[in-house]
Design a protein around this motif. Structure first.
Motif, PDB file in Angstrom:
ATOM      1  N   LEU A  26      19.459 -47.115 -35.871  1.00 51.70           N
ATOM      2  CA  LEU A  26      18.006 -47.041 -35.788  1.00 51.70           C
ATOM      3  C   LEU A  26      17.601 -46.304 -34.517  1.00 51.70           C
TER       4      LEU A  26
ATOM      5  N   THR B 187      19.322 -50.617 -42.421  1.00 56.11           N
ATOM      6  CA  THR B 187      20.108 -49.407 -42.161  1.00 56.11           C
ATOM      7  C   THR B 187      20.555 -49.351 -40.710  1.00 56.11           C
ATOM      8  N   GLN B 188      21.596 -48.596 -40.476  1.00 51.87           N
ATOM      9  CA  GLN B 188      22.099 -48.365 -39.130  1.00 51.87           C
ATOM     10  C   GLN B 188      22.397 -46.882 -39.007  1.00 51.87           C
TER      11      GLN B 188
ATOM     12  N   LYS C 211      17.022 -53.862 -38.824  1.00 46.22           N
ATOM     13  CA  LYS C 211      18.445 -53.616 -38.574  1.00 46.22           C
ATOM     14  C   LYS C 211      19.281 -53.915 -39.819  1.00 46.22           C
TER      15      LYS C 211
ATOM     16  N   TYR D 259      19.568 -49.808 -29.683  1.00 47.07           N
ATOM     17  CA  TYR D 259      18.946 -48.726 -30.441  1.00 47.07           C
ATOM     18  C   TYR D 259      18.591 -47.610 -29.471  1.00 47.07           C
TER      19      TYR D 259
ATOM     20  N   HIS E 283      12.934 -45.100 -37.102  1.00 49.00           N
ATOM     21  CA  HIS E 283      13.516 -44.272 -38.152  1.00 49.00           C
ATOM     22  C   HIS E 283      15.032 -44.280 -38.072  1.00 49.00           C
ATOM     23  N   SER E 284      15.640 -43.704 -39.089  1.00 48.45           N
ATOM     24  CA  SER E 284      17.088 -43.562 -39.174  1.00 48.45           C
ATOM     25  C   SER E 284      17.422 -42.080 -39.091  1.00 48.45           C
ATOM     26  N   ASP E 285      18.704 -41.768 -39.109  1.00 46.47           N
ATOM     27  CA  ASP E 285      19.091 -40.364 -39.089  1.00 46.47           C
ATOM     28  C   ASP E 285      19.371 -39.828 -40.488  1.00 46.47           C
TER      29      ASP E 285
ATOM     30  N   ARG F 182      12.796 -40.198 -43.312  1.00 44.18           N
ATOM     31  CA  ARG F 182      13.697 -40.995 -42.473  1.00 44.18           C
ATOM     32  C   ARG F 182      13.019 -42.221 -41.864  1.00 44.18           C
TER      33      ARG F 182
END
Length: 148
Positions: free
Chosen positions: A66, A63-64, A60, A91, A110-112, A33
C-alpha cells in the motif's frame, strides 16, 4: 527520422504521461490503482484521524503493498500524523508536491497494481467513524434514589 530536440524536451519533462488529468486528480496515481480516498474536509477531520490506523489495517487485508499520498493542502499537523502512522505500519507515504493543488482529495491510498473496489470514498466505507456514540445513561442522583 525523429526530431532530436523534440525527444530531448520530452525526456527532460519526464516523457509522455498517460492520463495526466487523472494523475493530477488522484495525487499522482491512476484511478484504477486507488483503494480509497478522502477529500480535504474528511482528511482534516479529527474523527477520520482517530480511525486512520484501523482504516489502514482494514485496507491491508485487501492488497499489498500500500502507498499513501497526502495532499499539501491538509493541515500540517495532520500531514505529519498520517505520514508517521503510515510509516509505522510499513507503508510508503509521501506528501505530494504543490503540482497537485487542483486535486479535491486530501489523502489517497493506492496500490501499485490495478484493484477492484466497489466504493473508494473512505467516508462512506468507514461511515461508522462519523456516527455518534450513544450517550451513556446518566447516573441517577442521590436525591432521585432516595425520593423516587
Amino acid at each position: 527520422m525523429t526530431d532530436v530536440s523534440k525527444q530531448i524536451l520530452e525526456k527532460a519533462n519526464g516523457g509522455l504521461k498517460l492520463n495526466p488529468d487523472e494523475q493530477r486528480r488522484f495525487l499522482g496515481t491512476f484511478e484504477e490503482r486507488v483503494l480509497g480516498y478522502a477529500d480535504l474536509e474528511t482528511a482534516n477531520d479529527d474523527k477520520f484521524q482517530k480511525g486512520y490506523v484501523s482504516i489502514l489495517e482494514s485496507l491491508k487485508k485487501e492488497t499489498q503493498p500500500l502507498f499513501v499520498k497526502i495532499s499539501p493542502q491538509v493541515e500540517f499537523d495532520k500531514q505529519v500524523f498520517y505520514l508517521k502512522q503510515s510509516k509505522d505500519a510499513d507503508y510508503q507515504a509521501t506528501i505530494v508536491s504543490e503540482d497537485h493543488n487542483s486535486s479535491p482529495f486530501g489523502l489517497v491510498i493506492h496500490s501499485d497494481t490495478p484493484v477492484q473496489a466497489s466504493e473508494k470514498d473512505l467516508r462512506k466505507v468507514f461511515s461508522d467513524l462519523w456516527q455518534e456514540k450513544e450517550m451513556e445513561k446518566a447516573p441517577t442522583s442521590l436525591w432521585k434514589k432516595w425520593f423516587g
